[in-house]
Design a protein around this motif. Structure first.
Motif, PDB file in Angstrom:
ATOM      1  N   ALA A 194      13.812  -4.731   2.292  1.00 40.23           N
ATOM      2  CA  ALA A 194      12.550  -4.817   3.034  1.00 40.23           C
ATOM      3  C   ALA A 194      11.301  -4.822   2.162  1.00 40.23           C
ATOM      4  O   ALA A 194      10.298  -5.447   2.531  1.00 40.23           O
ATOM      5  N   LYS A 195      11.320  -4.140   1.025  1.00 42.50           N
ATOM      6  CA  LYS A 195      10.093  -4.022   0.249  1.00 42.50           C
ATOM      7  C   LYS A 195       9.579  -5.334  -0.332  1.00 42.50           C
ATOM      8  O   LYS A 195       8.364  -5.590  -0.286  1.00 42.50           O
ATOM      9  N   PRO A 196      10.434  -6.213  -0.877  1.00 42.81           N
ATOM     10  CA  PRO A 196       9.888  -7.454  -1.450  1.00 42.81           C
ATOM     11  C   PRO A 196       9.047  -8.285  -0.478  1.00 42.81           C
ATOM     12  O   PRO A 196       7.929  -8.680  -0.825  1.00 42.81           O
ATOM     13  N   PRO A 197       9.521  -8.575   0.760  1.00 37.48           N
ATOM     14  CA  PRO A 197       8.653  -9.346   1.663  1.00 37.48           C
ATOM     15  C   PRO A 197       7.393  -8.588   2.061  1.00 37.48           C
ATOM     16  O   PRO A 197       6.335  -9.201   2.251  1.00 37.48           O
ATOM     17  N   LEU A 198       7.477  -7.270   2.181  1.00 37.71           N
ATOM     18  CA  LEU A 198       6.274  -6.496   2.491  1.00 37.71           C
ATOM     19  C   LEU A 198       5.248  -6.618   1.368  1.00 37.71           C
ATOM     20  O   LEU A 198       4.045  -6.745   1.614  1.00 37.71           O
ATOM     21  N   VAL A 199       5.726  -6.592   0.127  1.00 37.40           N
ATOM     22  CA  VAL A 199       4.824  -6.706  -1.014  1.00 37.40           C
ATOM     23  C   VAL A 199       4.222  -8.106  -1.094  1.00 37.40           C
ATOM     24  O   VAL A 199       3.051  -8.278  -1.437  1.00 37.40           O
ATOM     25  N   VAL A 200       5.016  -9.121  -0.765  1.00 37.29           N
ATOM     26  CA  VAL A 200       4.544 -10.505  -0.844  1.00 37.29           C
ATOM     27  C   VAL A 200       3.512 -10.806   0.237  1.00 37.29           C
ATOM     28  O   VAL A 200       2.459 -11.408  -0.027  1.00 37.29           O
ATOM     29  N   PHE A 201       3.792 -10.392   1.472  1.00 33.80           N
ATOM     30  CA  PHE A 201       2.970 -10.805   2.603  1.00 33.80           C
ATOM     31  C   PHE A 201       1.806  -9.860   2.918  1.00 33.80           C
ATOM     32  O   PHE A 201       0.906 -10.231   3.674  1.00 33.80           O
ATOM     33  N   PHE A 202       1.818  -8.637   2.352  1.00 35.51           N
ATOM     34  CA  PHE A 202       0.793  -7.673   2.720  1.00 35.51           C
ATOM     35  C   PHE A 202       0.210  -6.966   1.502  1.00 35.51           C
ATOM     36  O   PHE A 202       0.891  -6.756   0.504  1.00 35.51           O
ATOM     37  N   LYS A 203      -1.054  -6.597   1.645  1.00 38.15           N
ATOM     38  CA  LYS A 203      -1.667  -5.650   0.723  1.00 38.15           C
ATOM     39  C   LYS A 203      -1.476  -4.257   1.303  1.00 38.15           C
ATOM     40  O   LYS A 203      -1.226  -4.106   2.508  1.00 38.15           O
ATOM     41  N   ARG A 204      -1.601  -3.232   0.475  1.00 39.15           N
ATOM     42  CA  ARG A 204      -1.333  -1.868   0.921  1.00 39.15           C
ATOM     43  C   ARG A 204      -2.507  -0.950   0.610  1.00 39.15           C
ATOM     44  O   ARG A 204      -3.139  -1.058  -0.449  1.00 39.15           O
TER      45      ARG A 204
END
Length: 274
Positions: free
Chosen positions: A17-27
């Motif tokens: 789950a983390k790779p697509p979250l990192v690609v598509f979103f800023k945190r």
């Protein structure tokens, strides 16, 4: 045991789950210092997108204290999802149980064993037209009074701007990249309720205290004042007024809210009829 190891299944979920979250979103992670380093505790989290459990889980995974979620039992029987739910030690909720305390016995045991249990006290995606937390259910309050564990309010915003509630895939808006903001606040002081008989009035007062703290955290994220009234979700029949006033959650009003479209508002209305 003072804290739970992250374990294979959570690490596997992070790898997926983390790779697509990192690609598509800023945190924008805030308040990690409020997550206890040791010992059992409760988090209460707002819910405005089907995506926000991932943003919250990502936030807390990075603190080293992984949460155990309460989820409907049907998810534990659903293929790969069920395998993860069982392997990661998530907690099934049997909604048909008449014993509310018994339904949360596993949560109490987990907290007493030094783990974190996460509650979405609204029980579903918020129906508030402006995306504020609704009136909460009393499960978190029951467990908090039984365990006297710290209760950490965790507010989040941003997932709803990419995946609005009740949206179809064509309504998803991943670009431009949205910022997933997750903010944990200090533990909620519930000491005045300890030792009280858990009557309906006491549980409602504790729940309202938790929802107030959660709403304050969200107001800080949004840079807006806390709403004067909290939205109460009821069936359409219960919301009809004898004086002829319209329902509070109308499609027109919902369409004006951030992260919602006229189409998602219509589907929310259809959900009320179901």
């Amino acid at each position: 045991m003072s804290r739970r190891r992250i374990g294979f299944w959570y690490r596997l979920a992070a790898v997926v789950a983390k790779p697509p979250l990192v690609v598509f979103f800023k945190r924008d992670w805030r308040g990690m210092e409020h997550i206890p380093a040791d010992g059992g505790f409760i988090t209460v989290v707002n819910h405005n997108s089907y995506l926000d459990p991932l943003s919250y889980a990502h936030f807390q995974y990075n603190t080293g204290r992984v949460p155990r979620f309460l989820a409907k039992v049907a998810l534990f029987k659903a293929g790969a999802v069920g395998s993860f739910m069982r392997g990661a030690g998530q907690i099934p909720v049997y909604r048909e149980s008449a014993d509310a305390v018994g339904a949360f016995r596993a949560a109490v045991e987990a907290i007493n064993d030094g783990e974190c249990v996460a509650f979405y006290p609204e029980g579903t995606l918020t129906r508030d037209p402006h995306m504020w937390p609704m009136e909460g259910k009393t499960g978190a309050a029951r467990v908090a009074l039984l365990t006297k564990a710290p209760v950490i309010p965790v507010a989040q915003w941003g997932a709803n701007l990419a995946v609005p509630p009740y949206a179809r895939p064509k309504e998803f808006r991943f670009l431009p990249r949205k910022t997933l903001t997750v903010q944990a606040g200090p533990p909620v002081d519930l000491s005045e309720f300890y030792g009280c008989e858990p009557t309906a009035d006491v549980l409602r007062a504790v729940t309202d205290t938790l929802m107030d703290a959660l709403t304050v955290q969200l107001a800080e994220i949004r840079g807006e004042p806390v709403p004067v009234e909290r939205y109460t979700h009821r069936s359409r029949a219960a919301e009809r007024r004898t004086d002829g006033e319209p329902d509070r959650d109308t499609p027109a009003r919902a369409a004006e809210a951030p992260g919602r479209t006229e189409e998602t508002a219509r589907k929310a209305e259809e959900g009320e009829k179901a």
